[in-house]
Scaffold this motif. Structure first.
Motif, PDB file in Angstrom:
ATOM      1  N   PRO A  23     -23.005  56.770  77.376  1.00  0.00           N
ATOM      2  CA  PRO A  23     -23.329  55.786  78.502  1.00  0.00           C
ATOM      3  C   PRO A  23     -23.171  54.672  78.352  1.00  0.00           C
ATOM      4  O   PRO A  23     -23.156  54.158  77.251  1.00  0.00           O
ATOM      5  N   ASP A  24     -22.847  53.710  79.410  1.00  0.00           N
ATOM      6  CA  ASP A  24     -22.691  52.469  79.322  1.00  0.00           C
ATOM      7  C   ASP A  24     -23.796  51.589  78.718  1.00  0.00           C
ATOM      8  O   ASP A  24     -23.426  50.617  77.766  1.00  0.00           O
ATOM      9  N   SER A  25     -25.013  52.139  78.751  1.00  0.00           N
ATOM     10  CA  SER A  25     -25.954  51.104  78.005  1.00  0.00           C
ATOM     11  C   SER A  25     -26.050  51.572  76.510  1.00  0.00           C
ATOM     12  O   SER A  25     -26.584  50.853  75.888  1.00  0.00           O
ATOM     13  N   LEU A  26     -25.287  52.581  76.042  1.00  0.00           N
ATOM     14  CA  LEU A  26     -25.388  52.772  74.461  1.00  0.00           C
ATOM     15  C   LEU A  26     -23.973  52.331  74.009  1.00  0.00           C
ATOM     16  O   LEU A  26     -23.861  52.671  72.748  1.00  0.00           O
ATOM     17  N   LYS A  27     -22.834  51.904  74.594  1.00  0.00           N
ATOM     18  CA  LYS A  27     -21.660  51.753  74.253  1.00  0.00           C
ATOM     19  C   LYS A  27     -21.620  50.636  73.104  1.00  0.00           C
ATOM     20  O   LYS A  27     -20.771  50.700  72.174  1.00  0.00           O
ATOM     21  N   ASP A  28     -22.451  49.795  72.798  1.00  0.00           N
ATOM     22  CA  ASP A  28     -22.560  48.718  72.065  1.00  0.00           C
ATOM     23  C   ASP A  28     -23.385  49.359  70.653  1.00  0.00           C
ATOM     24  O   ASP A  28     -23.402  48.674  69.566  1.00  0.00           O
ATOM     25  N   GLU A  29     -23.913  50.418  70.746  1.00  0.00           N
ATOM     26  CA  GLU A  29     -24.949  50.964  69.925  1.00  0.00           C
ATOM     27  C   GLU A  29     -24.169  52.158  68.828  1.00  0.00           C
ATOM     28  O   GLU A  29     -24.697  52.362  67.956  1.00  0.00           O
TER      29      GLU A  29
END
Length: 868
Positions: A23-29
Motif C-alpha cells: 500500500p502507498d502508506s508502506l512504500k517507503d518502508e
C-alpha cells in the motif's frame, strides 16, 4: 508495487514466494529483507513474513492480491547478503527457506538487565605476594591460581574465574572474608559498576579499570545445537591492566616464584609446586612392543594415605620485589617466532593482493596458532575489517579468552551458551553498528551480522561440532567459505590434526598450507607406548588394565602426580570383536563394522546387511568374541578395588548431567583433590592440568569399531588429543594406548603423532571405498509413527532415486537408533562424485514429499560426519 514474500512458517508446502501489494502508506518502508505482517490463507490469519524482492508487475489477478498489513516491528530485518546466504543454504542442504533464514538471523527480544560480579584485588602488591606464599604453603591451589591472575590483571569477571579458571565459590568467599579481594556488582548490559564504595589498590595507578562485561559458558559438555546457536555477552572491557598484562608470546612467563628449578607461573598453564624426585627400588622392567621400558615400583612403596605428603626439598618463596616485572609493557607488541611471522605476513599479503584462497595452518599442540590468529585479526581490524573466530565451545579456554581481551579490549565479544534471545540480539546489533571488531564462539558465531568481514578463522577445524545436527544440517566450514565469498574475505583453518577433506583441498592446491611443527617453548611431546591387549590375554591378564599401565599408575601414585584414564568411545558402541586376534566383524559391502542389536543380529546402518552374532571368531576360532562392555563407572569401581585409598573422579554424561557439575569436577581435579580422572572424550578436549604426567587410553578399538566410514579419522583425532593431555606442565609426560589392533594405521600414526602417514592411509581407503571427501554422500532420513508405512516410503524413495538419477543408493535400513519416543527412523544414502546429481536426487525426494499424505518427515544430511 508488489512484494515477493516468504511466509514465516517452516512447511514444505509453503516454501515458495507469495505476492502481496504494497500500500502507498508502506512504500517507503518495505524493502527486501523487511519483516512484514500479512493476511494468509482462506481464513486471513495474520502471520509474519519476509519480503525478499520487489516487482512492478504481478501475474495474478488484481482482485486476488492482498495488501501487506504493516511492518513487523518485533522482527529483525534481513539484508541482501543474509537473504543470499539463506537461499544458498537451502539449495546446498535442503530444508525450507524460512528455516534457513531463521538460522542465519538472530531472534529479536527484549534484553533483561543482568547483575554480574567483578572480583577485584583489594590489597597492595606486597600483601598479595605474602598471601600467595601462604596459599602455596597450605596447598590451597585454587586460591593460588586466582591470586596469580589478580596480581597480573587486578580485576576479573567472577563467571570467568569460576567457569574457566576453575576456582570454587568457597575459595572466592574465603579470600573475600580475609579482605584480600572484594566483589562488586555491575549492570550486565551497561557495564556500569553498582557498588564502588571501597578503594582498590592497583599496581599501576595509571590504569583506568572498568568492569569486564562478560558471561561465559557454564556447561562445557553441552554440544547440542540449541546451545551452539547462541551468542555471548559482550566483553565490554575498558580495563587497561587486563588489556596489557597478558603474555605476548606463547612461551612468555612471569616469574612470580623463585626456586631452585626456576619454575615460573604462566597465563597459559597454572604451575603447582613440584615434589622432589623420589628414589624408587624397581622390581622389574616391562618391555612394550616398540622397546621402550616401563618401570614398576614395589607395591609396598605405594602409599595412598593423603595425610602424608612428600615434602619438597625447600619451601617455595614468593619474591615481593617491586623491580620484578609482573605485567608486560603497555606498548609491547605480540612477539611471534620467525615461522609464525611468515604465516601472518604471507596470509595478509595474499589478502591485500586479492588472493582469497583459503589457508590451512597445520600446527602441533602448543605451536602458537592462537598468536597467529590474534595478529591476523589485529591487522584486519587496522584495515577496517571485522573478524570471526570459530572455536569449539569446549575449547574456549581461559588462556585463549584472555589473549583476545588483551588485544581487543571492549571490541571483542564472545559466545556464551547461557545467553537469552535478547542478549543474542543485542550482541548482533552491536556488531551491525560497528561497535565490535571480533567475535569468538562456536559455529553460530558465523552468522554475526558484520557489515564488512575481512577474516574468518576456524580453529580445531577437524571437530565434528562444526556440523549442525538440526535442519538445515549445514557444515560451518563450507558456510564460512560462502560468507567469505560474499564479503571478499579470507578464511583460515587451523588444527593439529586437520580433517581429511581440508588436507585433500591442500593436495589439490585449493587451500594454501602453512606448518608449525615446533613448540616455541621447546616443550616435549609425551612418550607414547602401545600395548597389545591380545598379548595381555595370552599372559592370563583378563582385566581392563594392562601390566605396563598398572606399573605406570603405581609409579604416579607414589610420586603424587595425577593420571587421566580415557575410555575411547563415541556414543553408543555395539560392534563385535575378538579379544584373541582383534578381528572386528564388518559389513562385506560397506567395510564398516556391523552393529550388534538386542535381537542378537548384527546390522549395517548404511546398506542394511544383516547377519547373526557368531559364537566363535570366524578367523581364529576363539570363544572370546563379543561387544566391549566396559564403561567409565565400571572403571572407577575397579580402580578403587585395585588401588585402595585412591581418589577417583569420573566425568561422563551421567556425572555432568546437572548444570555446573563439569566445572565442579574439573575444579576439584585441578586442585589435586583426586589422583585419577576417568572419563570419555570430554576429558581430553581443551583441558590443561600441569600435574598430569600419565594418560591411559583404555580401549582405542572402541571408536575404531564404530559403524562409521570416518571411524579411523575420529580415532586418530581423539588419540592425538588424549596423548597431548600428558606433560602439559614442567614434568615429562607419558601416554599409553591399549588396543587389540596395534598395527592399525590410526593407532600407529597417533602414537608417533604422524599426521601425514595417517592421511596417506586414510585417503587411500576413502577413495577406494568411495566415501567423502572423494564422493558426496547424502543421507535421507525418514521419521514416522507407523513403522511399516515409514519403511515402505523409504523403499519407494530409494527406488525412485536409483532409477531416475545416475547415482549409487545404499539401503534403506533402520537408523543407528531405530526408534526414539515411538518415532520409527529409517535412512538411505545417495553416493555420487557430482554434486549436481546429489542436488537433483534431493529435489526429486522433495517434490515427491510435497504431494505425500503419509505422516512421515524427511530430513537431509549432506556428507554426514557419522552414520545416522
Amino acid at each position: 508495487m508488489y512484494a515477493d514474500v516468504y511466509i514465516d512458517i517452516s512447511h514444505k508446502a509453503l516454501d515458495r514466494v507469495f505476492q502481496y501489494r504494497i500500500p502507498d502508506s508502506l512504500k517507503d518502508e518495505v524493502r527486501p529483507g523487511t519483516p512484514v505482517r500479512v493476511n494468509f490463507g482462506k481464513g486471513n490469519k495474520i502471520v509474519n513474513a519476509y519480503c525478499v524482492g520487489l516487482s512492478e508487475h504481478t501475474d495474478y489477478p488484481e482482485d486476488k492480491i492482498k495488501d501487506i498489513l504493516g511492518v513487523n516491528e518485533r522482527g529483525v530485518s534481513a539484508f541482501d547478503k543474509t537473504i543470499e546466504l539463506a537461499a544458498w543454504m537451502q539449495e546446498e542442504y535442503g530444508s525450507t527457506f524460512i528455516k534457513c533464514l531463521n538460522t542465519v538471523m538472530p531472534a529479536k527480544a527484549v534484553v533483561k538487565p543482568r547483575k554480574k560480579q567483578m572480583i577485584i584485588l583489594n590489597v597492595g602488591k606486597d600483601e598479595a605476594y605474602d598471601h600467595l606464599a601462604l596459599c602455596i604453603k597450605k596447598k590451597h591451589t585454587a586460591k593460588e591460581r586466582l591470586l596469580r591472575e589478580l596480581i597480573v590483571n587486578i580485576k576479573l569477571d567472577k563467571e570467568l574465574v569460576v567457569q574457566k579458571l576453575l576456582v570454587s565459590a568457597s575459595a572466592i568467599t574465603s579470600l573475600k572474608n580475609s579482605g584480600i579481594i572484594r566483589i562488586e556488582e555491575y549492570d550486565g548490559t551497561s557495564g556500569e559498576s553498582v557498588d564502588t564504595n571501597q578503594k582498590s589498590y592497583i599496581v599501576d595507578s595509571s590504569d583506568n579499570d572498568s568492569s569486564v562485561n562478560n558471561s561465559l559458558d557454564n556447561d562445557f559438555s553441552n554440544n547440542d545445537s540449541s546451545v551452539n546457536n547462541s551468542l555471548d555477552n559482550d566483553f565490554s572491557n575498558n580495563d587497561s591492566s587486563v588489556n596489557n598484562s597478558l603474555d605476548n608470546d606463547f612461551s612468555n612467563n612471569y616469574s612470580l616464584i623463585n626456586n631452585s628449578s626456576n619454575n615460573a607461573s604462566s597465563i597459559s598453564e597454572f604451575s603447582y609446586s613440584s615434589n622432589q624426585p623420589v628414589s624408587l627400588n624397581y622390581k622389574q622392567k616391562i618391555s612394550l612392543n616398540h622397546g621402550q621400558p616401563v618401570y614398576c615400583p614395589n607395591e609396598q612403596q605405594i602409599s595412598l594415605s593423603h595425610e602424608q605428603q612428600i615434602s619438597p626439598s625447600h619451601e617455595q618463596q614468593i619474591s615481593p620485589s617491586h623491580n620484578q616485572q609482573i605485567s608486560p609493557n603497555h606498548d609491547q607488541q605480540i612477539s611471534l617466532t620467525h615461522d609464525q611471522r611468515f604465516i601472518v605476513n604471507d596470509i595478509l599479503s595474499d589478502y591485500d593482493k586479492g588472493i582469497l584462497k583459503p589457508a590451512l595452518i597445520h600446527g602441533i599442540t602448543g605451536s602458537g596458532k592462537t598468536l597467529c590468529y590474534i595478529e591476523l585479526c589485529l591487522e584486519m581490524v587496522k584495515r577496517g575489517k571485522a573478524c570471526i573466530v570459530l572455536i569449539p565451545e569446549i575449547a574456549l579456554t581461559y588462556q585463549t579468552l584472555m589473549r583476545f581481551y588483551k588485544a581487543f579490549n571492549e571490541r571483542v565479544s564472545v559466545i556464551n551458551s547461557t545467553l537469552s534471545k535478547g542478549e543474542i540480539y543485542e550482541r548482533c546489533e552491536k556488531a551491525r553498528a560497528g561497535l565490535i571488531d571480533v567475535i569468538i564462539g562456536p559455529r553460530s558465531a558465523l552468522f554475526t551480522p558484520f557489515n564488512d568481514i575481512g577474516l574468518i578463522i576456524i580453529d580445531e577445524e577437524h571437530e565434528t561440532s562444526y556440523k549442525s545436527d538440526m535442519a538445515p544440517k549445514y557444515n560451518a566450514k563450507d558456510v564460512a567459505k560462502k560468507i567469505a565469498d560474499l564479503h571478499k574475505a579470507k578464511v583460515v583453518f587451523g588444527s593439529a590434526t586437520p580433517s581429511l577433506d581440508s588436507y585433500l583441498h591442500v593436495v589439490r592446491n585449493e587451500y594454501k598450507l602453512y606448518e608449525l611443527l615446533e613448540r616455541p617453548t621447546g616443550g616435549e611431546l609425551p612418550d607414547v607406548y602401545v600395548v597389545d591387549m591380545r598379548e595381555e590375554l595370552k599372559n592370563g591378564n583378563r582385566s581392563m588394565f594392562s601390566e605396563p599401565l598398572d606399573c605406570l599408575i603405581k609409579d604416579r601414585l607414589l610420586k603424587k602426580e595425577q593420571i587421566m584414564l580415557f575410555l575411547n568411545r563415541r556414543g553408543y558402541v555395539g560392534f563385535v570383536s575378538c579379544r584373541s586376534c582383534g578381528k572386528v566383524i564388518k559389513c562385506p559391502h560397506c567395510d564398516v563394522s556391523l552393529t550388534k542389536h538386542i535381537t542378537g543380529k548384527m546390522i549395517c546402518h548404511y546398506c542394511g546387511y544383516t547377519e547373526n552374532v557368531p559364537n566363535v571368531c570366524p578367523d581364529c576360532g576363539s570363544r572370546y568374541i563379543g561387544g566391549f562392555k566396559a564403561g567409565t563407572q565400571q572403571i572407577e569401581e575397579k580402580l578403587k578395588e585395585r588401588y585402595p585409598g585412591v581418589r577417583v573422579l569420573r566425568m561422563d554424561k551421567d556425572t555432568t548431567a546437572k548444570k555446573g557439575e563439569m566445572t565442579k569436577i574439573l575444579s576439584s581435579f585441578a586442585d589435586k583433590e583426586a589422583d585419577i580422572l576417568v572419563g570419555t572424550q570430554m576429558i581430553v578436549k581443551g583441558h590443561d592440568f600441569p600435574n598430569v604426567t600419565l594418560v591411559g587410553i583404555l580401549a582405542a578399538d572402541m571408536s575404531l569399531g564404530v559403524n562409521d566410514y570416518s571411524a579411523a579419522e575420529r580415532t586418530f583425532d581423539l588419540l592425538c588429543q588424549a596423548v597431548g593431555r600428558a606433560g602439559r606442565g614442567t614434568k615429562k609426560g607419558e601416554a599409553l594406548i591399549q588396543t587389540y589392533d596395534p598395527d592399525h594405521y590410526a593407532i600407529v600414526a597417533s602414537a608417533k603423532q604422524d599426521y601425514k602417514s595417517f592421511f596417506k592411509e586414510e585417503a587411500a581407503y576413502r577413495e577406494l571405498c568411495e566415501y567423502p571427501p572423494y564422493v558426496h554422500l547424502l543421507g535421507v532420513q525418514l521419521l514416522g509413527r507407523d513403522d511399516e508405512r515409514t519403511k515402505a516410503l523409504a523403499n519407494d524413495l530409494a527406488c525412485m532415486v536409483k532409477f531416475k538419477v545416475r547415482v549409487k543408493v545404499l539401503g534403506p535400513s533402520s537408523c543407528m537408533i531405530g526408534k526414539i519416543n515411538d518415532i520409527y527412523r529409517y535412512v538411505f544414502y545417495i553416493k555420487s562424485k557430482e554434486s549436481e546429481l546429489i542436488n537433483l536426487s534431493r529435489k526429486l525426494v522433495e517434490e515427491r514429499m510435497k504431494g505425500s499424505k503419509e505422516n512421515v518427515s524427511v530430513f537431509f544430511d549432506l556428507d554426514p560426519t557419522g552414520s545416522l
